[in-house]
Motif scaffolding. Structure first.
Motif, PDB file in Angstrom:
ATOM      1  N   ALA A  77       0.726  -1.219  -0.077  1.00 22.52           N
ATOM      2  CA  ALA A  77      -0.116  -0.093   0.093  1.00 22.52           C
ATOM      3  C   ALA A  77       0.916   1.358   0.039  1.00 22.52           C
ATOM      4  CB  ALA A  77      -0.956  -0.209   1.164  1.00 22.52           C
ATOM      5  N   GLU A  78       1.994   1.232   0.719  1.00 20.65           N
ATOM      6  CA  GLU A  78       2.951   2.280   0.780  1.00 20.65           C
ATOM      7  C   GLU A  78       3.605   2.988  -0.478  1.00 20.65           C
ATOM      8  OE1 GLU A  78       5.487  -0.863   2.413  1.00 20.65           O
ATOM      9  OE2 GLU A  78       3.463  -0.362   2.664  1.00 20.65           O
ATOM     10  N   LYS A  80       1.800   3.611  -3.230  1.00 17.75           N
ATOM     11  CA  LYS A  80       1.013   4.357  -3.760  1.00 17.75           C
ATOM     12  C   LYS A  80       1.217   5.764  -3.433  1.00 17.75           C
ATOM     13  CE  LYS A  80      -2.855   0.674  -4.216  1.00 17.75           C
ATOM     14  NZ  LYS A  80      -3.921   0.500  -3.907  1.00 17.75           N
ATOM     15  N   THR A  81       1.868   5.855  -2.500  1.00 20.17           N
ATOM     16  CA  THR A  81       2.125   7.454  -1.971  1.00 20.17           C
ATOM     17  C   THR A  81       3.697   7.787  -1.847  1.00 20.17           C
ATOM     18  OG1 THR A  81       1.934   6.582   0.241  1.00 20.17           O
ATOM     19  CG2 THR A  81      -0.091   7.809  -1.085  1.00 20.17           C
ATOM     20  N   THR A  82       4.607   6.431  -1.491  1.00 21.99           N
ATOM     21  CA  THR A  82       5.770   6.950  -0.888  1.00 21.99           C
ATOM     22  C   THR A  82       7.022   6.410  -2.159  1.00 21.99           C
ATOM     23  OG1 THR A  82       5.111   6.646   1.279  1.00 21.99           O
ATOM     24  CG2 THR A  82       7.531   6.369   1.100  1.00 21.99           C
ATOM     25  N   ALA A 114       9.094   3.241  -1.841  1.00 16.71           N
ATOM     26  CA  ALA A 114       8.401   2.064  -1.882  1.00 16.71           C
ATOM     27  C   ALA A 114       7.848   1.874  -3.383  1.00 16.71           C
ATOM     28  CB  ALA A 114       7.049   1.902  -0.776  1.00 16.71           C
ATOM     29  N   TYR A 115       7.436   3.182  -3.871  1.00 20.03           N
ATOM     30  CA  TYR A 115       6.716   3.090  -5.404  1.00 20.03           C
ATOM     31  C   TYR A 115       8.035   2.511  -6.224  1.00 20.03           C
ATOM     32  CZ  TYR A 115       5.383   4.804  -9.931  1.00 20.03           C
ATOM     33  OH  TYR A 115       5.558   4.952 -11.305  1.00 20.03           O
ATOM     34  N   TYR A 154       0.087   6.558  -7.561  1.00 20.25           N
ATOM     35  CA  TYR A 154       1.003   7.460  -7.168  1.00 20.25           C
ATOM     36  C   TYR A 154       1.028   8.635  -8.019  1.00 20.25           C
ATOM     37  CZ  TYR A 154       5.775   8.920  -5.607  1.00 20.25           C
ATOM     38  OH  TYR A 154       6.834   9.590  -5.198  1.00 20.25           O
ATOM     39  N   ASP A 198       4.522  11.307  -3.395  1.00 19.77           N
ATOM     40  CA  ASP A 198       5.369  12.442  -2.701  1.00 19.77           C
ATOM     41  C   ASP A 198       6.652  13.072  -3.721  1.00 19.77           C
ATOM     42  OD1 ASP A 198       7.052   9.930  -2.591  1.00 19.77           O
ATOM     43  OD2 ASP A 198       7.432  10.150  -0.389  1.00 19.77           O
TER      44      ASP A 198
END
Length: 183
Positions: A30-31, A33-35, A38-39, A141, A146
């Motif tokens: 899940a992270e 999708k925003t970080t 991790a992306y 993302y 971010d």
């Protein structure tokens, strides 16, 4: 080698049970999708799965349309990996080369052991959910990530992944892939 012989013998003994699972690789965390931290590995792993699975398809598939689809995936996912890595560097990251997680490795192994009669079905059954997970990753993302350079790269990947889903769906339903020639 001994393991491969055992797997081959078990496949012959139990029919196509080994290929009936059609295990797609697991979705990214899940992270991702925003970080960015991790992306980047999740996007790279997704691309690497598509490239590796499609290289197997070029070796094993006897269907010209499946082989054309696989060639397209290798070309497109090589480009999206390069774009992601370039964007990551622009965002101040120094990511390692993409790597497969154990779930994606299991999916690759499943393709390698698929019988010629089952290969195309197994390959396409993996491709659709793998691309749907990639689409969710890139769309999420692109909207919520971010790092601006990676959001731009993710946004550029979305229409490519959508094309792949449409082409895989047409192939799976037995339709021709004439629309792919311009991709």
């Amino acid at each position: 080698m001994k393991l491969m012989t055992t797997i081959a013998a078990a496949t012959l003994m139990f029919g196509s049970a080994a290929t009936s699972a059609q295990t797609p690789p697991p979705p990214p965390p899940a992270e991702a999708k925003t970080t960015a931290t991790a992306y980047v590995p999740a996007a790279g792993a997704s691309d690497l799965f598509e490239i590796n699975s499609s290289q197997i398809a070029l070796d094993k598939s006897q269907n010209a349309d499946v082989r054309k689809f696989a060639s397209m995936l290798i070309k497109h996912h090589t480009k999206t990996t390069a774009a992601t890595m370039k964007a990551a560097k622009k965002a101040g990251m120094n990511p390692p080369p993409p790597a497969l997680d154990p779930g994606a490795t299991a999916s690759i192994n499943e393709l390698q052991s698929a019988s010629p009669a089952d290969f195309d079905r197994v390959y396409l059954t993996q491709q659709i959910p793998a691309h749907q997970a990639a689409l969710d990753l890139h769309q999420s993302y692109a909207s919520n990530g971010d790092q601006a350079p990676l959001r731009t790269s993710a946004k550029a990947a979305v229409p490519i992944v959508k094309q792949h889903i449409a082409a895989a769906t047409k192939l799976q339903s037995g339709s021709k892939m004439g629309a792919m020639s311009g991709m």
